[in-house]
Design a protein around this motif. Structure first.
Motif, PDB file in Angstrom:
ATOM      1  N   ARG A 154       0.632  -1.034   0.037  1.00  0.00           N
ATOM      2  CA  ARG A 154       0.186   0.172   0.050  1.00  0.00           C
ATOM      3  C   ARG A 154       0.725   1.247   0.023  1.00  0.00           C
ATOM      4  NH1 ARG A 154      -4.594  -0.331   4.289  1.00  0.00           N
ATOM      5  NH2 ARG A 154      -4.687  -2.301   3.375  1.00  0.00           N
ATOM      6  N   GLY A 155       0.943   2.061  -1.189  1.00  0.00           N
ATOM      7  CA  GLY A 155       1.518   3.130  -1.253  1.00  0.00           C
ATOM      8  C   GLY A 155       3.332   3.093  -1.516  1.00  0.00           C
ATOM      9  N   LEU A 156       3.445   1.724  -1.995  1.00  0.00           N
ATOM     10  CA  LEU A 156       4.876   1.579  -2.235  1.00  0.00           C
ATOM     11  C   LEU A 156       5.006   0.597  -3.367  1.00  0.00           C
ATOM     12  CD1 LEU A 156       7.864   2.066  -0.994  1.00  0.00           C
ATOM     13  CD2 LEU A 156       7.629  -0.123  -0.085  1.00  0.00           C
ATOM     14  N   LEU A 157       6.116   0.719  -4.261  1.00  0.00           N
ATOM     15  CA  LEU A 157       6.676  -0.309  -5.199  1.00  0.00           C
ATOM     16  C   LEU A 157       8.179  -0.428  -4.719  1.00  0.00           C
ATOM     17  CD1 LEU A 157       5.155   0.689  -8.638  1.00  0.00           C
ATOM     18  CD2 LEU A 157       4.415  -1.059  -7.275  1.00  0.00           C
ATOM     19  N   ALA A 158       8.335  -1.822  -4.823  1.00  0.00           N
ATOM     20  CA  ALA A 158       9.673  -2.189  -4.442  1.00  0.00           C
ATOM     21  C   ALA A 158      10.335  -3.267  -5.369  1.00  0.00           C
ATOM     22  CB  ALA A 158       9.923  -2.689  -3.069  1.00  0.00           C
ATOM     23  N   GLN A 159      11.499  -2.881  -5.787  1.00  0.00           N
ATOM     24  CA  GLN A 159      12.211  -4.012  -6.556  1.00  0.00           C
ATOM     25  C   GLN A 159      13.250  -4.820  -5.865  1.00  0.00           C
ATOM     26  OE1 GLN A 159      13.005  -2.208 -10.599  1.00  0.00           O
ATOM     27  NE2 GLN A 159      14.617  -3.863 -11.257  1.00  0.00           N
ATOM     28  N   VAL A 160      12.984  -6.118  -6.079  1.00  0.00           N
ATOM     29  CA  VAL A 160      14.154  -7.137  -5.420  1.00  0.00           C
ATOM     30  C   VAL A 160      14.970  -7.710  -6.729  1.00  0.00           C
ATOM     31  CG1 VAL A 160      14.558  -9.000  -4.028  1.00  0.00           C
ATOM     32  CG2 VAL A 160      12.484  -7.529  -3.802  1.00  0.00           C
ATOM     33  N   ASP A 161      16.352  -7.395  -6.802  1.00  0.00           N
ATOM     34  CA  ASP A 161      17.311  -7.762  -7.775  1.00  0.00           C
ATOM     35  C   ASP A 161      18.234  -8.669  -7.022  1.00  0.00           C
ATOM     36  OD1 ASP A 161      18.775  -8.250  -9.634  1.00  0.00           O
ATOM     37  OD2 ASP A 161      19.030  -5.803 -10.317  1.00  0.00           O
ATOM     38  N   PRO A 162      18.129 -10.110  -7.423  1.00  0.00           N
ATOM     39  CA  PRO A 162      18.937 -10.990  -6.995  1.00  0.00           C
ATOM     40  C   PRO A 162      20.206 -11.403  -7.796  1.00  0.00           C
ATOM     41  CG  PRO A 162      17.317 -12.287  -7.863  1.00  0.00           C
ATOM     42  CD  PRO A 162      16.916 -10.640  -7.974  1.00  0.00           C
ATOM     43  N   ALA A 163      20.506 -10.484  -9.044  1.00  0.00           N
ATOM     44  CA  ALA A 163      21.405 -10.797  -9.754  1.00  0.00           C
ATOM     45  C   ALA A 163      22.940 -10.463  -9.103  1.00  0.00           C
ATOM     46  CB  ALA A 163      21.225  -9.610 -11.017  1.00  0.00           C
ATOM     47  N   VAL A 164      23.989 -11.004  -9.974  1.00  0.00           N
ATOM     48  CA  VAL A 164      25.166 -10.903  -9.309  1.00  0.00           C
ATOM     49  C   VAL A 164      25.934  -9.687  -9.928  1.00  0.00           C
ATOM     50  CG1 VAL A 164      25.422 -13.310  -9.171  1.00  0.00           C
ATOM     51  CG2 VAL A 164      25.954 -12.373 -11.390  1.00  0.00           C
ATOM     52  N   ARG A 165      25.417  -9.000 -10.645  1.00  0.00           N
ATOM     53  CA  ARG A 165      25.670  -7.519 -11.123  1.00  0.00           C
ATOM     54  C   ARG A 165      24.967  -6.514 -10.448  1.00  0.00           C
ATOM     55  NH1 ARG A 165      21.808  -4.643 -13.308  1.00  0.00           N
ATOM     56  NH2 ARG A 165      20.084  -5.745 -14.151  1.00  0.00           N
ATOM     57  N   PRO A 166      25.804  -5.338 -10.113  1.00  0.00           N
ATOM     58  CA  PRO A 166      25.275  -4.310  -9.484  1.00  0.00           C
ATOM     59  C   PRO A 166      24.120  -3.641 -10.091  1.00  0.00           C
ATOM     60  CG  PRO A 166      27.884  -3.959  -9.566  1.00  0.00           C
ATOM     61  CD  PRO A 166      27.376  -4.988 -10.400  1.00  0.00           C
ATOM     62  N   ALA A 167      23.069  -3.015  -9.469  1.00  0.00           N
ATOM     63  CA  ALA A 167      21.969  -2.495 -10.231  1.00  0.00           C
ATOM     64  C   ALA A 167      22.482  -1.420 -10.923  1.00  0.00           C
ATOM     65  CB  ALA A 167      20.882  -2.132  -9.294  1.00  0.00           C
ATOM     66  N   SER A 168      21.849  -1.073 -12.129  1.00  0.00           N
ATOM     67  CA  SER A 168      22.489   0.135 -13.179  1.00  0.00           C
ATOM     68  C   SER A 168      21.552   1.547 -12.530  1.00  0.00           C
ATOM     69  CB  SER A 168      22.349  -0.443 -14.231  1.00  0.00           C
ATOM     70  OG  SER A 168      20.813  -0.564 -14.867  1.00  0.00           O
ATOM     71  N   LEU A 169      21.944   2.362 -13.270  1.00  0.00           N
ATOM     72  CA  LEU A 169      21.255   3.553 -13.482  1.00  0.00           C
ATOM     73  C   LEU A 169      19.857   3.368 -14.217  1.00  0.00           C
ATOM     74  CD1 LEU A 169      20.978   6.689 -13.444  1.00  0.00           C
ATOM     75  CD2 LEU A 169      22.083   6.721 -15.711  1.00  0.00           C
TER      76      LEU A 169
END
Length: 233
Positions: A154-169
């Motif tokens: 409620r009121g939030l979107l979240a992204q969970v990234d389990p990849a081995v590379r850093p999250a990008s711009l």
């Protein structure tokens, strides 16, 4: 004392002892699912998000919340779903029972992490952390992100990234744009951290960034995340 049951893997016939985890209710009391000693474990053939969560009632305050369904990973590679005496699927379940507000809210209990061994564990850890922060109705997001798994509350979107590379711009900007279209806040959980330009853009946009360590405890890596951890939802 946590409840334990014997479990035999139907694939390799290996014997295990499974101990039910406990999770902190909003009232501070520990809650745990009731295990069925007479039932047989079921191998998990296909992952379905709605079947990965159950509704458990707190014995202290009566509140009902959604928690990960108990599972056991056998060394032979089979994942076993532990039988329960009482389990309700998360999807379509009745909303949590309202609890009369106390004169002063109690302090949040300590966060109980889930050890991360798989991508699913990372998603579970992030969902538990969001619930610990005070977000409600956590579910899989309707819109699939370009990387990882999207969660919505409620009121939030979240992204969970389990990849081995850093999250990008691009990853951070896509999350922010999606949240803007839904008039919601956003937060990012990454297992491998973030590139420098991703962190810079997140700071400019006020996006909380967390890194998931292998113990399952999200660690804030910028000021918006530290503030969210301190204040909660």
């Amino acid at each position: 004392m946590p409840e334990s049951v014997p479990v035999r893997c139907p694939a390799c016939r290996r014997e295990h002892v499974y101990t039910a985890p406990s999770y902190p209710c909003a009232c501070g009391a520990p809650v745990a699912p009731s295990l069925d000693r007479s039932g047989a474990p079921a191998p998990v053939a296909h992952r379905v998000w709605d079947e990965d969560w159950i509704t458990v009632r707190c014995g202290s305050c009566g509140r009902r919340d959604q928690w990960p369904r108990p599972e056991l990973g056998c060394p032979c590679g089979t994942f076993l779903r532990i039988p329960l005496r009482e389990a309700a699927p998360a999807a379509g379940s009745a909303p949590a029972e309202s609890v009369p507000a106390a004169p002063a809210p109690p302090p949040r209990p300590a966060f109980q992490p889930v050890t991360i061994r798989t991508a699913r564990d990372a998603v579970t850890a992030a969902a538990l952390y969001l619930r610990w922060l005070g977000y409600e109705d956590i579910r899989r997001s309707d819109q699939r992100p370009p990387a990882g798994v999207g969660l919505a509350a409620r009121g939030l979107l979240a992204q969970v990234d389990p990849a081995v590379r850093p999250a990008s711009l691009r990853d951070v900007e896509c999350l922010w744009l999606t949240a803007m279209t839904e008039s919601a806040g956003c937060a990012y959980f990454s297992l491998a951290g973030y590139t420098d330009d991703a962190r810079g853009r997140a700071d400019a946009l006020g996006i909380p960034l967390f890194v998931l360590d292998l113990t399952g405890t999200p660690q804030p890596v910028n000021e918006p995340a530290a503030t969210l951890r301190s204040t909660g939802a």
